[in-house]
Design a protein around this motif. Sequence first.
Motif, PDB file in Angstrom:
ATOM      1  N   CYS A   1       0.826  -1.210   0.000  1.00  0.00           N
ATOM      2  CA  CYS A   1       0.000   0.000   0.000  1.00  0.00           C
ATOM      3  C   CYS A   1       0.860   1.260   0.000  1.00  0.00           C
ATOM      4  CB  CYS A   1      -0.933   0.000   1.200  1.00  0.00           C
ATOM      5  SG  CYS A   1      -2.331  -1.138   1.029  1.00  0.00           S
TER       6      CYS A   1
ATOM      7  N   LEU B   1      -4.406   1.220  -4.242  1.00  0.00           N
ATOM      8  CA  LEU B   1      -4.710   1.021  -2.818  1.00  0.00           C
ATOM      9  C   LEU B   1      -5.822  -0.004  -2.606  1.00  0.00           C
ATOM     10  CD1 LEU B   1      -4.435   4.517  -1.070  1.00  0.00           C
ATOM     11  CD2 LEU B   1      -3.198   2.422  -0.516  1.00  0.00           C
ATOM     12  N   PRO B   2      -7.013   0.194  -3.192  1.00  0.00           N
ATOM     13  CA  PRO B   2      -8.036  -0.847  -3.030  1.00  0.00           C
ATOM     14  C   PRO B   2      -7.631  -2.157  -3.692  1.00  0.00           C
ATOM     15  CG  PRO B   2      -8.760   0.810  -4.616  1.00  0.00           C
ATOM     16  CD  PRO B   2      -7.528   1.352  -3.949  1.00  0.00           C
TER      17      PRO B   2
ATOM     18  N   VAL C   1      -6.083   3.669  -7.560  1.00  0.00           N
ATOM     19  CA  VAL C   1      -6.718   2.355  -7.697  1.00  0.00           C
ATOM     20  C   VAL C   1      -5.837   1.236  -7.144  1.00  0.00           C
ATOM     21  CG1 VAL C   1      -8.054   3.051  -9.707  1.00  0.00           C
ATOM     22  CG2 VAL C   1      -5.848   1.950 -10.050  1.00  0.00           C
TER      23      VAL C   1
ATOM     24  N   LEU D   1      -5.460  -3.781  -0.966  1.00  0.00           N
ATOM     25  CA  LEU D   1      -6.232  -4.109   0.231  1.00  0.00           C
ATOM     26  C   LEU D   1      -7.266  -5.197  -0.028  1.00  0.00           C
ATOM     27  CD1 LEU D   1      -6.776  -0.504   1.634  1.00  0.00           C
ATOM     28  CD2 LEU D   1      -5.298  -2.278   2.597  1.00  0.00           C
ATOM     29  N   SER D   2      -7.810  -5.222  -1.228  1.00  0.00           N
ATOM     30  CA  SER D   2      -8.849  -6.208  -1.536  1.00  0.00           C
ATOM     31  C   SER D   2      -8.336  -7.637  -1.429  1.00  0.00           C
ATOM     32  CB  SER D   2      -9.408  -5.966  -2.939  1.00  0.00           C
ATOM     33  OG  SER D   2      -8.406  -6.170  -3.930  1.00  0.00           O
TER      34      SER D   2
ATOM     35  N   PHE E   1      -6.013  -1.992 -11.704  1.00  0.00           N
ATOM     36  CA  PHE E   1      -6.559  -2.496 -10.443  1.00  0.00           C
ATOM     37  C   PHE E   1      -6.420  -4.018 -10.381  1.00  0.00           C
ATOM     38  CE2 PHE E   1      -9.982  -4.454  -8.094  1.00  0.00           C
ATOM     39  CZ  PHE E   1     -10.035  -3.746  -6.908  1.00  0.00           C
TER      40      PHE E   1
END
Length: 545
Positions: free
Chosen positions: A241, A384-385, A382, A388-389, A437
Amino acid sequence: MMCSGLATETVTMTEFGDFISAVGKFGLYQKLLVLFLSLPLLLNPFQMIGQVFMVVDVPHHCNTSWIRAVGPNLTEEEQLNLTLPRDADGAYEQCSMYSPVDWDLDSIVAYGLNATEKCNNGWVYPAAQPPSLLTEFDLVCDRKDLTDISQSVYMVGLLLGSIIFGTLSDRIGRRPVFLISILLQGLFGVGLAFVPDFYVYMAFRCVTGASVSGILITDLSLATEWVGASYRTKAVVISHCFAAIGQMLLAGLSYGIRNWRLLEIAGSAPMFALFFYIWVIPESARWLVTKGRIEEAKKVLQKAASINKRTIPPGLLEQLKPETKTKPGSVLDLFRKKHLRKVTLIMLCTWFADSLVYYGLSLNVTSFGLDIYMTQLVFGIVELPGRLSCIFLLQWFGRKKSQAVLLLLSGLMCLIITAIPEDQHVVITVLATIGKFMATASFSTSYVYSAELFPTVIRQTGVGLCSMSARVSGIVTPLIGLLTQYHRAIPMAIFGSVPVVMGLLCFLLPETCGVDLADNTGAATTQLSSSTLENLSKRDTASME
């Protein structure tokens, strides 16, 4: 090499896990450590992608000042009309000019010039253009390919760094290699701002790439070797991240600083602010134990326990002994067993595809048609998610489905882009963002999945081999970009088709979610039933909450 921290388990891993539990699996000490280890990753995207913003194409034409000797009073427009041919659109040719002649001005005006040649006396750029790599080293026309070659040289540095620093971190320790890598990145990163020649620039870029690889390797090792097994995925994702945040910082930094030399300094000099790490970064207690340095291991464990407000039972400390030596595996072991051979070949291809689509999209930010700085900012956001996802995707859907679907979708986005008209910039950028992403999440998944697929005795070798595959892909990716001279869709078609094929192959892999890690090469990873997998996922989710 890469992910070596996920691969240093031995037959006594469970025993050492007791010490991590006593210290605290993810207490204040580990949280601060992960934070400190992640800070250098803020600048890694600058080293990896920053060059894209230093070679933005600008209008240019051949230097034809030779005609000034016979026509000193010519206006600039008159000079260009007489000395430069025009293309089919009526614009001046950028890479050719009329051959100089020993005529007077009247003869040149009356008869005109016909013979053409390449630019032999350099190029002329807009006067208001800030100094860039493109204008300072003439990275245009026949020298344009040097831009992509330079990116490949950087990727070669990453490969060399993973080999050199991976070995060193196992031999002299994670901490010294981490500190050395920070020093090298700072020195050679700042040194790039003062190079007099583009070939020297490429050599410095290679060393910088090696240092970035050293940071990534030791960062991962230290972070995962200091936390409990159930927190390793979280520690890896947190570090990733910070790299995503670095992508966003790169957009702002490159937008505000257009002089490439100042940009190099701004993106590299902050590394020197991390020299206080000499006093705060500990050595891996796990590594110290493997080297028989028990007293040092006890000291760092006690310090960690103190910061976590925990106490290690004296009796437990007395049980800390050098780990039993086990016969190390070799690369050949990965190909001798049928089940390992399948896993190894598919994961090699998976890492190759991950790297191909990730860097293929990242390095082509200037070709999507919209403002490159805004596009880069969106790419960073994009990520970051995307990172984290993975924490939730891997628990909800398992490793195999997550890896396969993410890789498939990232490739499909690239393939769809090839069918979109070139003037549909917004649509292309949206598809590229979705692809970025998916590629980001896929790459993070590969780190976790690979460490679980390979048995303990061969895990470091297996994950290291996968990392090398990704580095080879990184070297090839900028060179694929050169194929745009034949058709603009060719590179994106390659970036898309390879992940799609590799994503389908991932369905042949075994599931590892909730399965105990294999210690030897004797048996394949046990498959879980869907109901068992669902129950384990629910249990893991509940434990996180």
